[in-house]
Design an enzyme around this catalytic site. Structure first.
Site, PDB file in Angstrom:
ATOM      1  N   CYS A   1       0.845  -1.191   0.000  1.00  0.00           N
ATOM      2  CA  CYS A   1       0.000   0.000   0.000  1.00  0.00           C
ATOM      3  C   CYS A   1       0.884   1.245   0.000  1.00  0.00           C
ATOM      4  O   CYS A   1       1.942   1.271   0.627  1.00  0.00           O
ATOM      5  CB  CYS A   1      -0.895  -0.003   1.231  1.00  0.00           C
ATOM      6  SG  CYS A   1      -2.087   1.354   1.245  1.00  0.00           S
TER       7      CYS A   1
ATOM      8  N   PHE B   1      -7.916   6.576  -1.623  1.00  0.00           N
ATOM      9  CA  PHE B   1      -8.559   7.736  -2.238  1.00  0.00           C
ATOM     10  C   PHE B   1      -7.831   8.149  -3.512  1.00  0.00           C
ATOM     11  O   PHE B   1      -6.687   7.780  -3.755  1.00  0.00           O
ATOM     12  CB  PHE B   1      -8.589   8.927  -1.267  1.00  0.00           C
ATOM     13  CG  PHE B   1      -7.232   9.439  -0.858  1.00  0.00           C
ATOM     14  CD1 PHE B   1      -6.491  10.257  -1.699  1.00  0.00           C
ATOM     15  CD2 PHE B   1      -6.685   9.099   0.376  1.00  0.00           C
ATOM     16  CE1 PHE B   1      -5.235  10.727  -1.335  1.00  0.00           C
ATOM     17  CE2 PHE B   1      -5.430   9.567   0.759  1.00  0.00           C
ATOM     18  CZ  PHE B   1      -4.707  10.378  -0.100  1.00  0.00           C
TER      19      PHE B   1
ATOM     20  N   ASN C   1      -9.393   3.651   3.653  1.00  0.00           N
ATOM     21  CA  ASN C   1      -8.839   5.007   3.549  1.00  0.00           C
ATOM     22  C   ASN C   1      -8.182   5.285   2.205  1.00  0.00           C
ATOM     23  O   ASN C   1      -7.470   6.272   2.054  1.00  0.00           O
ATOM     24  CB  ASN C   1      -7.840   5.264   4.687  1.00  0.00           C
ATOM     25  CG  ASN C   1      -6.648   4.315   4.638  1.00  0.00           C
ATOM     26  OD1 ASN C   1      -6.622   3.375   3.852  1.00  0.00           O
ATOM     27  ND2 ASN C   1      -5.674   4.550   5.492  1.00  0.00           N
TER      28      ASN C   1
ATOM     29  N   HIS D   1       3.845   8.244   7.304  1.00  0.00           N
ATOM     30  CA  HIS D   1       3.173   8.040   6.002  1.00  0.00           C
ATOM     31  C   HIS D   1       1.898   8.840   5.883  1.00  0.00           C
ATOM     32  O   HIS D   1       1.225   8.809   4.854  1.00  0.00           O
ATOM     33  CB  HIS D   1       2.871   6.566   5.798  1.00  0.00           C
ATOM     34  CG  HIS D   1       1.645   6.057   6.511  1.00  0.00           C
ATOM     35  ND1 HIS D   1       1.392   6.286   7.842  1.00  0.00           N
ATOM     36  CD2 HIS D   1       0.596   5.313   6.052  1.00  0.00           C
ATOM     37  CE1 HIS D   1       0.254   5.707   8.180  1.00  0.00           C
ATOM     38  NE2 HIS D   1      -0.257   5.123   7.120  1.00  0.00           N
TER      39      HIS D   1
END
Length: 398
Positions: free
Chosen positions: A77, A164, A162, A327
């Site tokens: 991710c 986007f 989360n 991050h």
């Protein structure tokens, strides 16, 4: 700002870049520092908060061992961002609403994936043979994939939580595209499969752990090399996923905005991954669980929430953080707590001026559920320097 606190209760110290540390996160960091293969120290970033097994916002250097749950299930991710030649004067609310709708049509979000006739089959081809080798050796993975098995159709999709896609303006009014996603269902299945294998290995070898989620693979054991191959595959897939989405989003902009070019190389960085690196005179495995690499000169992306500023940064190469930084803002409350505390009216107020969903379905992602990104950035001024400051005008949530 330098390290703000150090915990010395375990086998190795924990160096922390914030004075805000809840009891659960502290407990997880201490448990982590008790493991015998931790190298030098554990580094906790200013966005640190409790996760599964290990805290999110943590950098873990290990000798000859990897903890799959620390890498997590959203393997690879991370973030991607691109600056365009467009400026604020070339966009307006009407055209941005069209861009929002176009992105929503072209990039599947949540559990959705591309239809067969829109699947990015050419981009997926290089991943097929290595995946087949993996499943030949671990046929149980095919069962683990389950409904996520159509990994080809998921390439170039956003996912949920989360994740986007945003259109942003920087400090000079330049238009950027920024997005956040990972290895989708296939990475989740790989992560969960190997986490369970590590737990079984610990039970078989009767190894006592501070927390069962800290189960690990030692180098030279049955599953270590297979995990390294699988996690490397998922990290490469995650990066390609972001590249393919970036192309789709830029094409969506091109349909509704004036002609433009991408003026800088696309920044693409993981923040959930493991890699072999050299730190404190040793070659070690470095797991960044909610942290980006920030060697001297490294470009990185540190997003806020869907109503806050984000930052394009350059690393300072601080050895005490294992050349890493935060991050993002990091959650200050759980999704359930956010849904109980806030209303759709709160969400509308906190995302004023941003074209985005403002319904209860994304209430768990309200800016108020996150830490103050500006405080996070102030706490890590010794880790990165800010190059650009972004504020979103469009946000498409997973």
């Amino acid at each position: 700002m330098p390290i703000q606190q150090v915990i010395t209760e375990g086998e190795r110290p924990v160096k922390i870049w914030t004075d805000e540390l809840d009891p659960r996160s502290r407990e997880q960091l201490v448990d982590l520092s008790k493991l015998p293969f931790i190298h030098h120290h554990v580094a906790a970033m200013p966005d640190v908060h409790a996760g599964i097994g290990a805290t999110i916002g943590t950098v873990i250097a290990t000798h000859q061992a990897i903890i799959p749950a620390a890498v997590g299930v959203d393997i690879g991710c991370g973030m991607a961002a691109a600056r365009t030649s467009l400026t604020a004067g070339q966009i307006d609310e009407r055209s941005l609403k069209k861009v929002f709708d176009q992105i929503s049509r072209d990039v599947p979000v949540g559990r959705a994936q591309h239809r067969d006739d829109r699947a990015l089959a050419e981009a997926a081809k290089p991943f097929a043979a290595p995946l087949a080798s993996m499943t030949d050796k671990h046929p149980q993975l095919l069962k683990a994939f389950g409904r996520f098995s159509n990994w080809v159709n998921q390439l170039g999709t956003l996912g949920g939580g989360n994740h986007f896609i945003e259109v942003c303006l920087d400090e000079s009014g330049q238009v950027w595209v920024m997005l956040h996603s990972g290895s989708r269902g296939i990475g989740n299945a790989i992560g969960n499969y190997f986490i369970e294998l590590a737990r079984r290995d610990m039970e078989r070898w009767m190894i006592q752990l501070p927390n069962r989620d800290l189960a690990y693979f030692p180098e030279g054991t049955e599953h270590f090399d297979d995990y390294v191959a699988a996690v490397s595959w998922a990290q490469a897939y995650a990066r390609e996923n972001r590249d393919q989405m970036m192309a789709l989003v830029l094409a969506a902009l091109a349909r509704h905005l004036p002609a433009f070019t991408v003026t800088t190389e696309v920044v693409n960085c993981h923040h959930n991954y493991v890699e072999r690196e050299h730190h404190y005179r040793a070659d070690v495995w470095v797991t960044r669980k909610g942290a980006i690499r920030a060697r001297e000169g490294d470009w990185g992306i540190i997003p806020g929430s869907m109503g806050a500023r984000s930052y394009i940064v350059r690393g300072r190469g601080n050895p005490e953080s294992f050349c890493s930084s935060a991050h993002g803002a990091g959650r200050r409350m759980s999704r359930t707590a956010a849904e109980k505390q806030f209303t759709a009216a709160d969400l509308a107020a906190q995302t004023e001026g941003v074209i985005c969903r403002k319904d209860k379905g994304v209430l768990d992602e309200i800016p108020g559920a996150y830490k103050d990104i500006d405080r996070v950035m102030a706490n890590q001024s010794d880790l990165v320097e800010v190059v650009h400051t972004l504020k979103q005008v469009v946000c498409v949530k997973g």
